[in-house]
Design a protein around this motif. Sequence first.
Motif, PDB file in Angstrom:
ATOM      1  N   PRO A   1       0.808  -1.225   0.000  1.00  0.00           N
ATOM      2  CA  PRO A   1       0.000   0.000   0.000  1.00  0.00           C
ATOM      3  C   PRO A   1       0.842   1.277   0.000  1.00  0.00           C
ATOM      4  O   PRO A   1       0.436   2.277  -0.597  1.00  0.00           O
ATOM      5  N   ILE A   2       2.004   1.260   0.622  1.00  0.00           N
ATOM      6  CA  ILE A   2       2.852   2.459   0.671  1.00  0.00           C
ATOM      7  C   ILE A   2       3.399   2.758  -0.729  1.00  0.00           C
ATOM      8  O   ILE A   2       3.408   3.914  -1.168  1.00  0.00           O
ATOM      9  N   GLN A   3       3.824   1.742  -1.445  1.00  0.00           N
ATOM     10  CA  GLN A   3       4.337   1.935  -2.811  1.00  0.00           C
ATOM     11  C   GLN A   3       3.213   2.398  -3.740  1.00  0.00           C
ATOM     12  O   GLN A   3       3.420   3.266  -4.593  1.00  0.00           O
ATOM     13  N   ARG A   4       1.985   1.826  -3.552  1.00  0.00           N
ATOM     14  CA  ARG A   4       0.858   2.218  -4.402  1.00  0.00           C
ATOM     15  C   ARG A   4       0.546   3.694  -4.195  1.00  0.00           C
ATOM     16  O   ARG A   4       0.328   4.437  -5.144  1.00  0.00           O
ATOM     17  N   GLU A   5       0.515   4.126  -2.945  1.00  0.00           N
ATOM     18  CA  GLU A   5       0.210   5.534  -2.646  1.00  0.00           C
ATOM     19  C   GLU A   5       1.300   6.443  -3.223  1.00  0.00           C
ATOM     20  O   GLU A   5       0.992   7.506  -3.776  1.00  0.00           O
ATOM     21  N   ALA A   6       2.571   6.030  -3.144  1.00  0.00           N
ATOM     22  CA  ALA A   6       3.680   6.835  -3.703  1.00  0.00           C
ATOM     23  C   ALA A   6       3.532   6.943  -5.215  1.00  0.00           C
ATOM     24  O   ALA A   6       3.718   8.029  -5.791  1.00  0.00           O
ATOM     25  N   PHE A   7       3.150   5.855  -5.884  1.00  0.00           N
ATOM     26  CA  PHE A   7       2.925   5.880  -7.329  1.00  0.00           C
ATOM     27  C   PHE A   7       1.825   6.865  -7.694  1.00  0.00           C
ATOM     28  O   PHE A   7       1.965   7.684  -8.595  1.00  0.00           O
ATOM     29  N   LEU A   8       0.707   6.788  -6.958  1.00  0.00           N
ATOM     30  CA  LEU A   8      -0.431   7.683  -7.238  1.00  0.00           C
ATOM     31  C   LEU A   8      -0.035   9.148  -7.015  1.00  0.00           C
ATOM     32  O   LEU A   8      -0.362  10.007  -7.826  1.00  0.00           O
ATOM     33  N   LYS A   9       0.697   9.403  -5.930  1.00  0.00           N
ATOM     34  CA  LYS A   9       1.100  10.767  -5.599  1.00  0.00           C
ATOM     35  C   LYS A   9       2.058  11.322  -6.666  1.00  0.00           C
ATOM     36  O   LYS A   9       1.931  12.475  -7.071  1.00  0.00           O
ATOM     37  N   ASP A  10       2.980  10.476  -7.122  1.00  0.00           N
ATOM     38  CA  ASP A  10       3.968  10.919  -8.108  1.00  0.00           C
ATOM     39  C   ASP A  10       3.353  11.157  -9.486  1.00  0.00           C
ATOM     40  O   ASP A  10       3.882  11.956 -10.267  1.00  0.00           O
ATOM     41  N   ASN A  11       2.267  10.500  -9.823  1.00  0.00           N
ATOM     42  CA  ASN A  11       1.717  10.574 -11.174  1.00  0.00           C
ATOM     43  C   ASN A  11       0.433  11.403 -11.285  1.00  0.00           C
ATOM     44  O   ASN A  11      -0.104  11.542 -12.382  1.00  0.00           O
ATOM     45  N   CYS A  12      -0.059  11.945 -10.185  1.00  0.00           N
ATOM     46  CA  CYS A  12      -1.334  12.691 -10.247  1.00  0.00           C
ATOM     47  C   CYS A  12      -1.096  14.136 -10.658  1.00  0.00           C
ATOM     48  O   CYS A  12       0.037  14.628 -10.627  1.00  0.00           O
ATOM     49  N   ASP A  13      -2.180  14.827 -11.043  1.00  0.00           N
ATOM     50  CA  ASP A  13      -2.109  16.242 -11.385  1.00  0.00           C
ATOM     51  C   ASP A  13      -2.169  17.121 -10.135  1.00  0.00           C
ATOM     52  O   ASP A  13      -1.570  18.199 -10.103  1.00  0.00           O
ATOM     53  N   ALA A  14      -2.951  16.678  -9.103  1.00  0.00           N
ATOM     54  CA  ALA A  14      -3.070  17.450  -7.865  1.00  0.00           C
ATOM     55  C   ALA A  14      -3.571  16.532  -6.752  1.00  0.00           C
ATOM     56  O   ALA A  14      -4.242  15.538  -7.013  1.00  0.00           O
TER      57      ALA A  14
END
Length: 147
Positions: free
Chosen positions: A12-25
């Motif tokens: 879950p920590i890696q998934r959240e980091a991926f989402l945070k790094d690739n989102c617009d905001a």
Amino acid sequence: MEKELGQEYKNPIQREAFLKDNCDACENKGYMKPYTPEELQGHKENLANVSIEIEELENKKKEAMETFKGKLKPLQEQRKQMVRNIKAKAEYVTEICYRFTDQETKETGYYNKDGKLVESRPATADELQPTIFGVVRNLNQPTGTDN
């Protein structure tokens, strides 16, 4: 849009980091998050327990209300009667009254034990018939010639 993103990351920590790094905001947003089947079952059990407790408390409340109603009703009736009496500036009583009929004015009066007139009305034909008490009463009245 895809239904799910980052599912290839099991951590879950890696998934959240991926989402945070690739989102617009990143924004704070409220939404309805679905329960898992286990969470849903737990909430249903909680609901059942709370419902049982509420039912028990409502029954106790109902019993207490009936007890209070029983105590309150006579007091409310007493208050109603007191308000009526205060409004009328008198109270309704039933007691022995003494009837006198005046043959001259053809009136009948009722007097309480204190000698106060409580009611007067025109005399009926039966009351106008002379009685021994009325004759004696009329004999004992001063005529004004007894000087």
